[in-house]
Design an enzyme around this catalytic site. Structure first.
Site, short mmCIF file in Angstrom:
data_model
loop_
_atom_site.label_atom_id
_atom_site.label_comp_id
_atom_site.label_asym_id
_atom_site.label_seq_id
_atom_site.Cartn_x
_atom_site.Cartn_y
_atom_site.Cartn_z
N ALA A 44 0.83 -1.21 0.00
CA ALA A 44 0.00 0.00 0.00
C ALA A 44 0.86 1.26 0.00
CB ALA A 44 -0.94 -0.01 1.20
N GLU A 54 2.88 1.56 -3.60
CA GLU A 54 2.06 1.84 -4.78
C GLU A 54 1.40 3.21 -4.69
OE1 GLU A 54 2.17 -0.06 -7.43
OE2 GLU A 54 3.47 -1.45 -6.37
N SER A 77 2.34 5.86 -3.02
CA SER A 77 3.30 6.96 -3.11
C SER A 77 3.84 7.13 -4.52
CB SER A 77 4.45 6.72 -2.13
OG SER A 77 4.00 6.78 -0.80
N CYS A 113 -6.80 4.86 5.14
CA CYS A 113 -5.41 4.41 5.07
C CYS A 113 -4.63 4.75 6.34
CB CYS A 113 -4.72 5.02 3.87
SG CYS A 113 -2.99 4.56 3.69
N GLU A 148 6.03 11.88 2.92
CA GLU A 148 6.90 11.48 1.81
C GLU A 148 6.69 12.37 0.60
OE1 GLU A 148 6.48 7.50 0.52
OE2 GLU A 148 7.14 6.62 2.41
#
Length: 417
Positions: free
Chosen positions: A242, A245, A247, A355, A364
């Site tokens: 998770a 993908e 990010s 999430c 990030e």
């Protein structure tokens, strides 16, 4: 009354390349439409998607592929059945509490300086390509960065990042609506190898604890209300899949959208020192071209939703990309607006399956997009290739080059690094 139907083809290359005009047409038909080819209901509006994600009568129910312990899909099955994403209360409640307890020990925020270092290291390593002309931001930057961050978070050797990336990419191919026959054995091998790898690392942490998330998860496993061996492994695999993908795709999609509007890019380059402006930019990157487009739920009883009846056992999928372009919520939704505020997008979901890694993903993206634009300045796309997938939407390649500097450029357009 005849149920409203959708007729678009999720496998049409033109639709995959740009689904938004077709999704807008479907939105004019009804908030929820039946797709005969997929055999499920699809939401077209923000309100309908939000309700599907939050309605407790609609469960995230995993159906195992394997029929016995001898079936080669056994590991794939339990990696998903024992994960937070594919569990429902009371199991989901227990898993999320245990994993959130490990996350909340400060592991995310302590990573901030290290994420900045990783971004700088990747850009420095690609300096020759950047200064020499063309630069593939997916291959050299967006793809390795989140895996290296996950390695840092979990305490995994950074030298293993390519193995983790390859395992993740093999597994997530099975999340498309009709994965290829070739994808199945590749995902099977990835699950077997990844599970064995995590189990070996967990044994090391049990013997020699460290200051990392994997140690915290092992301690949760070994506590009174523990994570089982499989739950621990499934959690680590989910964090990689998770986190990686979302990010990579969120970065590539959002950067392409930003670059496509030179005026927006100029405004962003002039405000990179403004934390709030960068935060708004990232939210728009996630909204405008969402990394995840389809999230399924299954009705545990008959459910009335926005004029249709979802029968017990039927599936209904929230189309997150359609929700995030709904003009009832977002003014001029097809326009990329880096200063858009507020932005109640659903890129990270909603409800109990919101999430868990959203704070990490946001951090990030904010760090990585700021670092890239400071290093590159004004850029344009010279080559791009989309992934041939709809559920996980992103780029395989996004090659950019610097735009020659001109008089009157905004602050931040000069070359840095």
């Amino acid at each position: 009354m005849t149920a409203p139907h959708a007729t678009f083809d999720l496998f049409d290359p033109a639709f995959v390349a740009d689904p938004y005009p077709v999704l807008a047409q479907a939105r004019e038909v009804a908030p929820i439409v039946w797709h005969e080819g997929l055999g499920l209901w699809l939401t077209t509006t923000h309100a309908a998607a939000n309700d599907v994600l939050r309605d407790r009568r609609l469960g995230r129910i995993f159906r195992p592929r394997g029929a016995s312990d001898d079936d080669p899909w056994t590991v794939f099955d339990w990696l998903h059945a024992d994960s937070i994403l594919d569990s429902e209360p009371p199991k989901h409640t227990r898993l999320r509490r245990l994993v959130a307890g490990a996350f909340n020990r400060g592991h995310i925020e302590r990573l901030r300086p290290r994420v900045e270092e990783i971004a700088d290291e990747l850009l420095t390593g690609a300096a020759a390509r950047i200064d020499g002309g063309r630069f593939d931001v997916i291959e050299a930057y967006a793809e390795p960065l989140p895996v290296l961050v996950i390695c840092e978070l979990l305490g995994v050797p950074a030298s293993d990042w390519k193995r983790l990336r390859d395992w993740s990419q093999a597994i997530v191919r099975m999340y498309e609506v009709a994965p290829s026959v070739e994808a199945q054995p590749e995902a099977q091998r990835a699950c077997d190898e990844f599970a064995s790898y995590v189990e070996a690392l967990s044994a090391e942490r049990a013997a020699r604890p460290g200051d990392d998330l994997l140690t915290a998860l092992v301690e949760e496993r070994d506590g009174g209300d523990r994570l089982s061996r499989r739950e621990l492994v499934a959690t680590v695999v989910l964090l990689l899949n998770a986190g990686h993908e979302a990010s990579v795709n969120g970065f590539g999609n959002g950067l392409a959208s930003l670059i496509a509007d030179p005026a927006q890019l100029e405004a962003v380059l002039g405000s990179l020192d403004d934390d709030a402006a960068v935060a708004r930019l990232v939210e728009e990157m996630l909204r405008h071209d969402s990394p995840l487009h389809l999230f399924e739920r299954t009705a545990t009883t008959d459910v009335e939703l926005h004029g249709v009846t979802v029968r017990e056992g039927q599936k209904v999928a929230a189309l997150l990309g359609a929700a995030n372009r709904d003009p009832a919520v977002f003014a001029d939704p097809d326009r990329f607006d880096a200063a858009r505020e507020p932005s109640p997008h659903l890129a990270f979901g909603a409800g109990i399956h919101f999430c868990l890694g959203a704070p990490l993903a946001r951090m990030e993206l904010q760090i990585s997009v700021r670092a890239l634009l400071r290093r590159l300045g004004a850029v344009r796309v010279v080559e791009s290739r989309r992934r041939p997938t709809f559920v996980l939407r992103g780029y395989e390649h996004l090659v950019v080059e610097r735009v020659p500097e001109t008089r009157g450029t905004a602050p931040g357009w000069s070359r840095r690094g």
